[in-house]
Design an enzyme around this catalytic site. Structure first.
Site, mmCIF file in Angstrom:
data_model
loop_
_atom_site.group_PDB
_atom_site.id
_atom_site.type_symbol
_atom_site.label_atom_id
_atom_site.label_comp_id
_atom_site.label_asym_id
_atom_site.label_seq_id
_atom_site.Cartn_x
_atom_site.Cartn_y
_atom_site.Cartn_z
ATOM 1 C CB CYS A 86 -1.207 -0.019 1.064
ATOM 2 S SG CYS A 86 -1.685 -1.622 0.962
ATOM 3 N N GLY B 221 -0.430 0.327 -5.187
ATOM 4 C CA GLY B 221 -1.949 0.227 -4.575
ATOM 5 C C GLY B 221 -3.130 0.651 -5.562
ATOM 6 C CE1 TYR C 221 6.557 -4.827 -10.703
ATOM 7 C CE2 TYR C 221 5.654 -5.328 -8.614
ATOM 8 C CZ TYR C 221 5.637 -5.217 -9.746
ATOM 9 O OH TYR C 221 4.320 -5.057 -10.558
ATOM 10 C CB CYS D 185 5.754 -11.224 0.730
ATOM 11 S SG CYS D 185 5.744 -10.714 1.583
HETATM 12 S S1 SF4 Z 1 9.708 -12.021 2.086
HETATM 13 FE FE1 SF4 Z 1 10.990 -10.066 2.648
HETATM 14 S S2 SF4 Z 1 11.594 -10.067 0.375
HETATM 15 FE FE2 SF4 Z 1 10.118 -10.973 0.315
HETATM 16 S S3 SF4 Z 1 8.915 -9.323 -0.584
HETATM 17 FE FE3 SF4 Z 1 7.656 -10.216 1.527
HETATM 18 S S4 SF4 Z 1 9.235 -8.318 2.060
HETATM 19 FE FE4 SF4 Z 1 10.184 -8.133 0.330
#
Ligand code: SF4
Length: 495
Positions: free
Chosen positions: A14, A40, A268, A418
Site C-alpha cells: 500500500c 495500490g 520491483y 511473503c
Molecule cells: S518476503 Fe521479504 S523480501 Fe520478499 S516480498 Fe516479503 S518483505 Fe519483501
C-alpha cells in the site's frame, strides 16, 4: 470475466501519505497519492482535520474503490468537504482483509477517549490474528477484516493519558511489517517497525511537513526531502514542530538487532525515481542489471548485435544496467524498445479459456517486429511469479521471428510467500516451486532458448551498498526474519 492485469506481478502493499500544517492539505495528499498509485490500485481515501466553527476538531473522510483519479473525480470535494490543514491518505491493495469489502478501505478513523484518531498502514502484521482474538474475547467489536484495525483498538483501549505513549504502547504489541501514518486532533505521527521492512520518508513543504511511503510523492509537490523515518522510530509533527522546525522523535524499546528492508522494493515495487533505504532505487535497479550481466551474459555470434529489451515499465532500468555492463564485457549489443506496453488497460473484460487468456497479454503488450526479427534477443524481467504471463509474453515475441530469446531475471526464483505486505500466490502456485527451481526445465516450459536468474548471493551482492545484511529476502530463501504463521490464510474474517 474481469482480468486485473496489474496482478501478473506480485501485488504490493500500500502507499501512505500524511501532511501537517498546510492550507491545501487534501489537494496535496491527492497529488501524493497519485504519485504513489503504483503501490495500490484497488481503492484509496483521504481524511482531513479541520477546526469547526465551535472550535472543535472535525475529521472529514472521502474513500472509494478505484484509482485516485476515479475516487477523487470531483474537484469541488477539496474545497467543500476535505478541508483543514492536516490530512492523511492511503492507496490500497489488499494483502489482508477482503478486497471486496469497502469497509476495508483506509484510512480508518475512530473517535475515542482522547479525540479523533485516523490511521493509514503499509505492511502486514504477523501477530494480528492473536491480538484480534484477544481483543474480541475482551469485548472489542471489529468493523473491518483488515489487520490495521487492531492498531486503532490497541491505541483506543490504552489506559495511558498521553497519546504518544498510547501509540508507543500499541506499536510495541504488534509484530511484522508496518509503516504507519496516524492523525490525531493535534498531531501527525509516522511510525516504522524496527525491521524497517517498508520505506517511510519525511519532507518539508513551505513550512508544512509530509510523511510518505516514497520520495516520488514529494517530487510531485516540489517538497524537500529531509530524511527517512528510522526503523523502530516514531516521529511526531505538531504545532510546536511547525514553529521550532525540530521533529519530535521517539524510539520503540523492542528493537530488531538488524534491519530487514524488503529487497523486492528495490527489485520491483518502488518507483525508480524514489530514494528509499538510503539509496536511489534507480541506482540499485541498474546494479541488479549489472550483476545479472556479469554473471549471466548473452554473447553475440560473429559481428551480430545482441538486442536487449525490457519488460516495460518495471524492468526498464534493470535492462539499461544489463546492456551497459554487457557492452563493457565486450559484447556487441544494443538496448532497444522491443515491447510496447499499453497504459490504458485498467480492468479489462475477457472470456474464460486458454485462447482468451492470451488476449490478456496482447491487451497489455505488443512487439516492435522490426527490432526483433532475426535478432538474438535478451529479455530482461525483474521476477516471475506464476509463469503464465511470461510464457505468453515469450510466445508473443516468438511471433516477431527473433533468432533466439534469452530471458534474464534480476531476482532469484520466488519460492515462498511473503508475510510482510506483498501478495504472492500460495506456495503451490509459484512457478519456481512447480519445477523444484530447476531452471533448465523452467526455461523449456517458457519456450526460451535460455533462462537465467540471479542467485540469492548475486542479488544481495547487487544491493550491497545498502548493506548486504540489511535485507529481508525470505520469499527467495524461506528465511523469515520474524516468527510467522505458515498456515496463515488471507480473508479469515469476512465482514
Ligand atoms: S518476503 Fe521479504 S523480501 Fe520478499 S516480498 Fe516479503 S518483505 Fe519483501
Amino acid at each position: 470475466m474481469q482480468l486485473n492485469l496489474q496482478r501478473e506481478k506480485p501485488t504490493c502493499n500500500c502507499g501512505v501519505f500524511g501532511i501537517y500544517g498546510s492550507a491545501n492539505a487534501s489537494l496535496e495528499t491527492y497529488y501524493g497519492l497519485h504519485a504513489l498509485q503504483h503501490r495500490g490500485q484497488e481503492a484509496c481515501g483521504i481524511i482531513t482535520k479541520n477546526i469547526s466553527s465551535k472550535g472543535n476538531p472535525h475529521f472529514s473522510v472521502h474513500k472509494g474503490e478505484g484509482l485516485v483519479t476515479e475516487v477523487f473525480d470531483d474537484h469541488t470535494i477539496f474545497q467543500n468537504k476535505l478541508i483543514g490543514n492536516a490530512a492523511i491518505g492511503h492507496n490500497r491493495y489488499s494483502t489482508t482483509g477482503s478486497a471486496q469489502s469497502s469497509k476495508n478501505i483506509q484510512p480508518f478513523i475512530v473517535n475515542y477517549r482522547l479525540g479523533n484518531l485516523a490511521v493509514a498502514h503499509n505492511g502486514n502484521l504477523t501477530n494480528e490474528k492473536l491480538i484480534r482474538e484477544e481483543l474480541v474475547n475482551e469485548g472489542s467489536i471489529f468493523q473491518t477484516t483488515s489487520d490495521t484495525e487492531v492498531i486503532l483498538h490497541l491505541i483506543a483501549r490504552s489506559r495511558l493519558n498521553d497519546q504518544i505513549e498510547q501509540v508507543k504502547e500499541a506499536i510495541e504489541k504488534i509484530e511484522g511489517a508496518f509503516s504507519l501514518v496516524l492523525m490525531t486532533d493535534t498531531k501527525l505521527i509516522g511510525a516504522r517497525d524496527s525491521h524497517g521492512f517498508r520505506p517511510l520518508v519525511i519532507a518539508k513543504l513551505n513550512g508544512a511537513y509530509i510523511i510518505a511511503s516514497e520520495t516520488c510523492a514529494f517530487d510531485i509537490l516540489s517538497a524537500e526531502f529531509i530524511r527517512e523515518v528510522q526503523p523502530g522510530e516514531i516521529v511526531v509533527i505538531d504545532d510546536e514542530v511547525l514553529k521550532t522546525g525540530i521533529i519530535k522523535s521517539y524510539h520503540l524499546s523492542q528493537k530488531s538487532e538488524k534491519k530487514h528492508h524488503c529487497i523486492f522494493e528495490y527489485i520491483y515495487f518502488s518507483r525508480p525515481d524514489s530514494f528509499i533505504f538510503g539509496h536511489n532505487v534507480d541506482k540499485m535497479r541498474r546494479r541488479l542489471g549489472k550483476v545479472l550481466a556479469i554473471n549471466h551474459p548473452v554473447h553475440n555470434e560473429g559481428d551480430e548485435k545482441v538486442i536487449v529489451i525490457s519488460v516495460p515499465d518495471s524492468s526498464n532500468t534493470t535492462a539499461l544496467g544489463y546492456q551497459t555492463q554487457l557492452e563493457k564485457l565486450g559484447v556487441n549489443c544494443k538496448l532497444e524498445i522491443g515491447l510496447i506496453r499499453s497504459h490504458y488497460i485498467g480492468r479489462t473484460f475477457i472470456q474464460p479459456g486458454q485462447a482468451n487468456r492470451e488476449i490478456g497479454v496482447k491487451i497489455k503488450f505488443n512487439t516492435v517486429k522490426g527490432v526483433l526479427e532475426g535478432r538474438t534477443v535478451v529479455l530482461v524481467d525483474d521476477s516471475i511469479v506464476r509463469g503464465t504471463t511470461s510464457k505468453q509474453l515469450v510466445k508473443l515475441i516468438r511471433e516477431a521471428n527473433p533468432k533466439s530469446i534469452h530471458l534474464r531475471i534480476s531476482s532469484s526464483p520466488i519460492t515462498h510467500p511473503c508475510f510482510y505486505g506483498m501478495d504472492f500466490p500460495s506456495k503451490e502456485e509459484l512457478f519456481a516451486n512447480n519445477f523444484n527451481s530447476n531452471i533448465e526445465e523452467m526455461g523449456k516450459y517458457l519456450g526460451v532458448d535460455s533462462l537465467e536468474y540471479l542467485t540469492n548471493d548475486e542479488m544481495l551482492e547487487a544491493v550491497s551498498e545498502a548493506g548486504k545484511d540489511n535485507f529481508c529476502y525470505a520469499c527467495f530463501s524461506g528465511k523469515y526474519p520474524t516468527k510467522v504463521d505458515l498456515n496463515f490464510k488471507k480473508e479469515i474474517y469476512e465482514i
